[in-house]
Design a protein around this motif. Structure first.
Motif, mmCIF file in Angstrom:
data_model
loop_
_atom_site.group_PDB
_atom_site.id
_atom_site.type_symbol
_atom_site.label_atom_id
_atom_site.label_comp_id
_atom_site.label_asym_id
_atom_site.label_seq_id
_atom_site.Cartn_x
_atom_site.Cartn_y
_atom_site.Cartn_z
ATOM 1 N N LYS A 70 -1.925 -7.082 -15.477
ATOM 2 C CA LYS A 70 -1.027 -7.320 -14.348
ATOM 3 C C LYS A 70 -1.534 -6.623 -13.079
ATOM 4 O O LYS A 70 -1.608 -7.227 -12.012
ATOM 5 C CB LYS A 70 0.360 -6.795 -14.716
ATOM 6 C CG LYS A 70 1.426 -7.051 -13.667
ATOM 7 C CD LYS A 70 2.758 -6.529 -14.186
ATOM 8 C CE LYS A 70 3.846 -6.707 -13.149
ATOM 9 N NZ LYS A 70 5.135 -6.207 -13.645
ATOM 10 N N ALA A 71 -1.898 -5.345 -13.232
ATOM 11 C CA ALA A 71 -2.377 -4.585 -12.081
ATOM 12 C C ALA A 71 -3.655 -5.214 -11.515
ATOM 13 O O ALA A 71 -3.826 -5.318 -10.291
ATOM 14 C CB ALA A 71 -2.625 -3.135 -12.478
ATOM 15 N N LEU A 72 -4.505 -5.662 -12.399
ATOM 16 C CA LEU A 72 -5.776 -6.227 -11.953
ATOM 17 C C LEU A 72 -5.565 -7.552 -11.210
ATOM 18 O O LEU A 72 -6.223 -7.814 -10.190
ATOM 19 C CB LEU A 72 -6.705 -6.420 -13.157
ATOM 20 C CG LEU A 72 -8.147 -6.792 -12.819
ATOM 21 C CD1 LEU A 72 -8.792 -5.721 -11.941
ATOM 22 C CD2 LEU A 72 -8.962 -6.991 -14.087
ATOM 23 N N VAL A 73 -4.646 -8.360 -11.711
ATOM 24 C CA VAL A 73 -4.336 -9.614 -11.005
ATOM 25 C C VAL A 73 -3.861 -9.288 -9.589
ATOM 26 O O VAL A 73 -4.301 -9.895 -8.613
ATOM 27 C CB VAL A 73 -3.269 -10.436 -11.772
ATOM 28 C CG1 VAL A 73 -2.810 -11.625 -10.946
ATOM 29 C CG2 VAL A 73 -3.803 -10.899 -13.119
ATOM 30 N N LYS A 74 -2.987 -8.292 -9.508
ATOM 31 C CA LYS A 74 -2.461 -7.910 -8.194
ATOM 32 C C LYS A 74 -3.578 -7.437 -7.267
ATOM 33 O O LYS A 74 -3.635 -7.820 -6.100
ATOM 34 C CB LYS A 74 -1.426 -6.780 -8.356
ATOM 35 C CG LYS A 74 -0.055 -7.261 -8.765
ATOM 36 C CD LYS A 74 0.965 -6.175 -8.430
ATOM 37 C CE LYS A 74 1.807 -5.842 -9.640
ATOM 38 N NZ LYS A 74 2.494 -4.575 -9.563
ATOM 39 N N ARG A 75 -4.472 -6.613 -7.787
ATOM 40 C CA ARG A 75 -5.568 -6.097 -6.950
ATOM 41 C C ARG A 75 -6.458 -7.245 -6.453
ATOM 42 O O ARG A 75 -6.878 -7.253 -5.302
ATOM 43 C CB ARG A 75 -6.421 -5.094 -7.726
ATOM 44 C CG ARG A 75 -5.720 -3.848 -8.205
ATOM 45 C CD ARG A 75 -5.111 -3.020 -7.063
ATOM 46 N NE ARG A 75 -4.307 -1.922 -7.599
ATOM 47 C CZ ARG A 75 -3.022 -2.040 -7.948
ATOM 48 N NH1 ARG A 75 -2.376 -3.181 -7.775
ATOM 49 N NH2 ARG A 75 -2.364 -1.011 -8.442
ATOM 50 N N CYS A 76 -6.725 -8.182 -7.337
ATOM 51 C CA CYS A 76 -7.580 -9.304 -6.942
ATOM 52 C C CYS A 76 -6.902 -10.128 -5.846
ATOM 53 O O CYS A 76 -7.548 -10.550 -4.891
ATOM 54 C CB CYS A 76 -7.889 -10.203 -8.144
ATOM 55 S SG CYS A 76 -8.980 -9.425 -9.330
ATOM 56 N N LEU A 77 -5.603 -10.355 -6.024
ATOM 57 C CA LEU A 77 -4.889 -11.143 -5.025
ATOM 58 C C LEU A 77 -4.836 -10.402 -3.692
ATOM 59 O O LEU A 77 -5.007 -10.988 -2.629
ATOM 60 C CB LEU A 77 -3.482 -11.488 -5.515
ATOM 61 C CG LEU A 77 -3.417 -12.569 -6.609
ATOM 62 C CD1 LEU A 77 -2.015 -12.675 -7.170
ATOM 63 C CD2 LEU A 77 -3.892 -13.923 -6.076
ATOM 64 N N SER A 78 -4.639 -9.082 -3.766
ATOM 65 C CA SER A 78 -4.567 -8.348 -2.508
ATOM 66 C C SER A 78 -5.944 -8.231 -1.863
ATOM 67 O O SER A 78 -6.054 -8.023 -0.657
ATOM 68 C CB SER A 78 -3.917 -6.977 -2.713
ATOM 69 O OG SER A 78 -4.684 -6.221 -3.612
#
Lengths: 537, 310
Positions: B97-105
């Protein structure tokens, strides 16, 4: 002008169609739903089917259906039986854009095929009592419908889904997903096609002929429905013998000349009422004893008490006798299955024939064969598609029954779906705990085919997929490890066999338990607190 | 200095930056004079998955170094089994979840997540908590259950396998991140970054029947390498892998590794694994074979490793 003016709204027919749709649509969707989107509970609708009720010993439902038929006639055949409704749909489709004379009014009165239908009924009952279900497999309307839905409709729906899924994927929509169809076997496909053709041909040429000749449920209900309190009756004053009702009767049960309706074949579709411009044929309270002045005791004759009735004709007597015999035999039939838990493993001489792995909850092979009517509901609901209709590989008496096809799939460790949905309880419901300890077969390892042995390289796919670690890896040569099976831990789920890369014969194969066994659950290991404080590199 | 020369220098510097002169960039962005080389491998211990991820990314110079604006990104966790996160059969959903968020940001145009599961894919996606986690973070979950999704590619560098059928999401992606969970494995002995690539191919039977260890290494020579490998070792299954039976198979060691070198990260992961259970490097054949194929290095002493304890 006067005709159209007179014509009334046929509420009964509307109600019949509405009820039929309300039952049929969920049942059909339940069979074709491959996503698991429908609630599991839909299968409850199928417990009202008479053959499943008889085989599962659901006496309450059987009594209810009999009372219902006794009061209202064979409404069952028009609103509860999916095969009956399905034939009505075929009929309806056939009538589209056809003249009335070639469409809705193409039928004509025929005499009942009493010998055929009651002999078939008798044979079916006799074979059930002797624990032989091969006849009911072919005649049960519900199971036949199930096979059409499973082997024909469902694949079509899945193909359709795949086409849409591909289209949607192109526009980056992933609401649908591609599915692989594993459950269609030749046997299932052919069985589905045959019965579909039978339904289509019979419906087109002779309406509900299946229901009134081949169907044991139709024959059974006819024994009661011929005395039903509510029935189609002519108004002899107003009828002008135009014959519209006769020609619109799918059951071919109306003789408009003599103004008689054969209630044993009437399925209460109420099409005749619609066809009559003079309102001369109607569904009304007309118990047989009122008209025919039969002694009141005869009402009680529907109960299993042979000999009380004083029938006016020989054939009626035989019907009473048959119905009484059947009613009396119902408890016997339902009692049979649990009683035969000792399989005749020794004298089934066909030991060269491989035994099928039967679904967990089926208790033993003989019991399963005696109960399963091959409706294929478990096949469609099995999430891993491991259950598939058998061909002749396990012998004629296992034809179309579901078996666990471990070569390409396996039985999910935590899954209990087949037992939950089985309407005849041929597969008994298991709790998750029971399922995890029910041994349907035992994995046997053939080292000479194993990759580790033949190639000298690592594999271990079988052990990877083993949920109980009954298949585990032990030291072999050098750093290599090789599988070993602990039979007392193995539940025969087929995880190992399904993933084994060796062709054409897997190096690890589940051998069926003709009698399912209980194993102890994998030992609970103590959870140890493990702490580390350095990376180790 | 002439203006022209100055411009030339800046262009070169710019080019150098885009060539991943990480240390320089780190120095420039942090505006400090002491140039600290960007590590080849980061190991973090003692935090929650998201916190450890952030520490690792920070040490590596930020997610932006790996994921550029507008890119289509695939994150490939291990979602192989119908198991809850506590049983450590699948990558930690909080990490994904955190990684998806980082990629999107970081500006990724879309982030998709899939795995070719072993158990029923819908059950795996659900039980692992990964489907829900990805959706919450704004990513897309893709099915990997059907042959249809896989396209044949060549692996010229492979010894045993020369081609494989790989999920089309990866073929379409601009960048992908490999996010395995570290665990014991009955066949390959250790399942980590290299082994996780078996979830991007369709026919794994071929792997098992043609020298599993070599095939794993062969697949890792596929030219489209993950931009980053992030190993989840928050919970680690140290026995009965890769599926596991119970919580007794799991050690909570709260660790995370990150590196672009898939061989180095597996070597380091093996070291971490050995803190709990003894496992010989020679047994995990694919790591050494990976080095022979020049995918990466097993010699951690020659690498710049940053160890962070929270």
């Amino acid at each position: 002008m006067k005709q159209t003016g007179k014509k009334q709204v046929n509420h009964l027919k509307r109600l019949r169609v509405l009820l039929a749709i309300l039952l049929f649509v969920p049942v059909l969707l339940y069979f074709v739903d491959f996503t698991g989107a429908l609630p599991q509970g839909v299968h409850a609708l199928l417990h009202f089917q008479i053959v499943p009720a008889v085989l599962s010993g659901a006496a309450g439902i059987i009594v209810l259906q009999f009372i219902f038929a006794f009061v209202f006639g064979r409404i069952y055949c028009s609103v509860i039986c999916p095969a009956g409704i399905f034939q009505d749909i075929i009929n309806r489709l056939f009538c589209i854009r056809k003249k009335k004379s070639r469409g809705v009014r193409r039928f004509s009165y025929h005499k009942p095929q009493n010998i055929l239908r009651y002999v078939l009924l008798g044979l079916t009952v006799a074979s059930l009592i002797s624990g032989f279900t091969s006849l009911i497999v072919w005649l049960d309307p519900y199971s036949n419908f199930g096979r059409i839905a499973t082997n024909l409709f469902r694949p079509v729906v899945m193909w359709g889904n795949n086409i849409f899924a591909d289209l949607l994927m192109r526009i980056e929509n992933y609401a649908l997903y591609h599915v692989t169809i594993h459950t269609v076997t030749w046997a299932g496909l052919i069985a589905g096609i045959i019965i579909l053709l039978v339904f289509i041909v019979l419906t087109i040429f002779r309406g509900r002929l299946f229901c009134n000749t081949l169907c044991p449920v139709g024959a059974l209900l006819s024994l009661v429905s011929r005395y039903s309190f509510f029935r189609m009756t002519f108004n002899t004053e107003t009828c002008n013998h135009c014959g519209n009702c006769e020609r619109s009767c799918k059951a071919e049960a109306i003789d408009s000349k003599s103004m008689k309706v054969d209630t044993s074949r009437c399925v209460d579709c109420f099409n005749c009422t619609s066809s009559c411009t003079r309102n001369s044929i109607r569904y009304r309270w007309a118990p047989f004893f009122v008209k025919e002045r039969v002694a009141k005791e005869e009402v009680a004759a529907s109960a299993p008490a042979p000999g009380i009735a004083k029938p006016s004709s020989g054939s009626r007597r035989s019907f009473f006798a048959t119905s009484a015999a059947i009613a009396a035999s119902l408890p016997v039939v339902s009692a049979i299955a649990p009683s035969d838990d000792v399989p005749e493993g020794e004298n089934t001489a066909a030991d060269d024939q491989p035994a099928p792995v039967t679904p967990p909850g089926s208790v033993n092979l003989e019991r399963f064969k005696d109960k399963c009517t091959a409706c294929h509901l478990c096949v469609v609901r099995c999430p891993t598609q491991v259950l598939r209709p058998a061909g002749f590989q396990f012998g004629f008496d296992y034809l179309l029954r579901p078996y666990c096809a471990f070569k390409s799939s396996y039985c999910n460790y935590e899954c209990t779906v087949c037992g939950e949905v089985c309407p005849v309880h041929a597969i008994q419901g298991l709790t998750k705990e029971e399922k995890r300890t029910t041994q349907v077969g035992i994995a046997t390892f053939h080292i000479h085919r194993c990759i580790v042995y033949t190639e000298g390289t690592d594999c271990g796919a079988c052990s990877e997929h083993c949920p109980t670690q009954a298949v585990h890896m032990i030291p072999y040569e050098g750093t290599l490890t090789i599988p070993q099976v602990e039979p007392e831990l193995c539940i025969g789920c087929g995880g190992c066999e399904s993933i084994c890369p060796v062709n054409p014969h897997r190096a690890i194969i589940v051998v069926a338990n003709k009698e399912h066994q209980q194993v102890s659950p994998p030992e609970e290991e103590e959870v140890k607190e493990i702490e580390i404080d350095s990376f180790g590199f | 200095m002439k203006r022209r020369d100055f411009l030339k220098t800046s262009v070169v510097a710019g080019a150098a930056l885009s060539l991943n002169f990480d240390g320089l960039q780190a120095a420039l962005t942090s505006d400090t004079t002491a140039v600290e080389a960007v590590p080849d491998l980061v190991a973090v211990m003692g935090g929650e998955p998201e916190a450890m991820l952030d520490k690792a990314l920070e040490a590596l110079g930020g997610i932006e170094k790996y994921i550029k604006k507008g890119q289509k990104v695939v994150i490939k966790p291990n979602i192989g089994w119908d198991r809850t996160p506590e049983l450590a059969g699948n990558t930690n959903p909080l990490l994904v979840k955190a990684l998806v968020k980082r990629c999107l940001s970081a500006g990724a145009s879309k982030v998709t997540v899939f795995d070719h599961t072993c158990d029923d894919w819908q059950k795996c996606y659900k039980s692992s908590g990964i489907e829900a986690a990805v959706k919450e973070a704004g990513g897309i979950v893709l099915p990997g259950n059907d042959e249809k999704y896989y396209k044949t590619i060549t692996v010229p560098g492979g010894l045993k396998i020369k081609e494989a059928r790989i999920h089309e999401a990866l073929l379409d992606a601009d960048a992908w991140i490999n996010v395995p969970i570290l665990k014991n494995h009955g066949g390959a002995k250790l399942s980590c970054a290299m082994k996780n690539l078996m979830g991007i191919v369709w026919d794994r039977r071929v792997f098992h029947s043609n020298d599993l260890q070599q095939c794993i290494a062969d697949l890792c020579t596929w030219q489209k390498k993950p931009v980053l490998n992030i190993v989840d070792a928050y919970r680690m299954m140290h026995q009965n892998g890769p599926q596991g039976r119970s919580a007794a198979d799991v050690a909570t060691i709260k660790s995370l590794l990150a590196s672009s070198d898939i061989v180095a990260i597996d070597t380091a992961a093996l070291g971490l694994f050995n803190q709990v259970k003894k496992l010989d490097m020679a047994a995990v054949g694919h790591i050494g074979k990976g080095e022979s194929l020049k995918i990466g290095s097993t010699d951690l002493s020659k690498l710049n490793i940053k160890r962070i304890k929270i």
